[in-house]
Design a protein around this motif. Structure first.
Motif: not given
Length: 338
Positions: A153-154, A280-288
């Motif tokens: 899980a990332v 499982l990929l859990l990126p943030s919409r606003t990650d810089l």
């Protein structure tokens, strides 16, 4: 959580990316019954087990419940954990301070594997997971030991540190190294000028732009203005809990992260296609730091991947309680195959 129960594994002479550690030490904690499915949950940048870094997700009635899982948390090399986990700040000459060798993610994973197999007798890891640098370690688990890990899980992370991410990290590193009190890493007292500058530069990338525009840095009245927010949030942790050489060396591990350097001779696409674990990929919409577009690319190359975006203005941080609850829900479903 309850009183800390950190353990330390001595590897002896341990080869690393930049040379060798004469007596490498890995810090870790365990929770639960070893007969339960094993969850590996390593730290991210700026986090220490001794300061409760993993406590938000580990505990009874939490997503990593020790009654259901055997949870093993690990500290990264270079984070100075309790003055014992191998780091520039606690390694004797000739590898002390600025002479400490470069450490890769692969080095950390090999060390963690030794703890699991030699000290804890773990035959299989059910899931390796983590946030940011912890997520990059999860990816490296799947690359280095593909038959040992069933799932990863990332969270707000990536299989490779992008060129933009590497460029971002150059800023705080340059500020620290160029400061008048860093002295080439041979300082005799904490180089506060450099550490404060380091923290302020890094902080600007942690949260999303909308988050700043909406004045969420005031933290519901905790801070009266932006300067107060920056003073405390950008400087306190580093000044109270960290050594400057540790900060610098650990950031280099992050900067050089790339699973294709571990296997497939730098072929990033082939490395991702070769991963056997469920992802499982859990990126943030606003990650810089770790752009969500990179997760989209990874998903297109993975054999068994699922992507759920965290819809947040909190950027890379994702520490709003609604974000934490969302991440825990998604990880919980993933662990239960839902």
């Amino acid at each position: 959580m309850a009183e800390r129960t950190l353990k330390y594994f001595h590897h002896g002479r341990f080869k690393v990316a930049g040379g060798v550690l004469p007596d490498a030490v890995t810090a870790y904690e365990t929770f639960g019954d070893p007969s339960n499915p094993c969850i590996v949950y390593p730290t991210c940048y700026g986090a220490k087990l001794s300061l409760g870094a993993q406590d938000e997700l580990v505990g009874e009635d939490k997503v990593l419940d020790p009654r259901k899982y055997y949870v093993v948390t690990f500290s990264l090399f270079c984070n100075g954990e309790c003055l014992k986990s191998s780091s520039p700040s606690n390694t004797p000459p000739p590898y002390n301070g600025p002479y400490f060798p470069e450490i890769s993610y692969e080095d950390n994973i090999r060390a963690q594997y030794a703890v699991l197999t030699k000290a804890l007798g773990v035959k299989k890891v059910y899931c390796a997971m983590g946030l940011s640098m912890g997520g990059q370690q999860a990816y490296h688990w799947a690359a280095v030991y593909p038959d040992y890990v069933e799932k990863i899980a990332v969270v707000v992370s990536a299989a490779r540190t992008s060129m933009h991410n590497r460029c971002i990290l150059e800023g705080p590193m340059a500020a620290l190294v160029a400061s008048k009190d860093f002295e080439g890493g041979h300082y005799t007292s904490p180089p506060q000028h450099g550490m404060r500058a380091f923290g302020r530069i890094l902080l600007g990338w942690v949260f999303g732009q909308t988050w700043f525009r909406e004045h969420k840095y005031l933290m519901s009245g905790k801070y009266p203005d932006l300067q107060s927010f920056m003073r405390e949030e950008a400087e306190t942790n580093w000044l109270l809990n960290w050594d400057a050489n540790d900060m610098l060396h650990l950031l280099k591990t992050w900067q050089n992260g790339d699973i294709s350097q571990v296997r497939d001779n730098g072929d990033y696409e082939k490395a991702l296609k070769s991963i056997k674990a469920e992802v499982l990929l859990l990126p943030s919409r606003t990650d810089l730091f770790f752009a969500p577009e990179d997760s989209d690319i990874e998903l297109s190359l993975l054999q068994k991947g699922t992507l759920v975006q965290i819809d947040t203005d909190w950027g890379h941080n994702c520490q709003d309680q609604s974000d934490v609850d969302f991440v825990c829900m998604q990880i919980g479903k993933f662990l239960l195959n839902q």
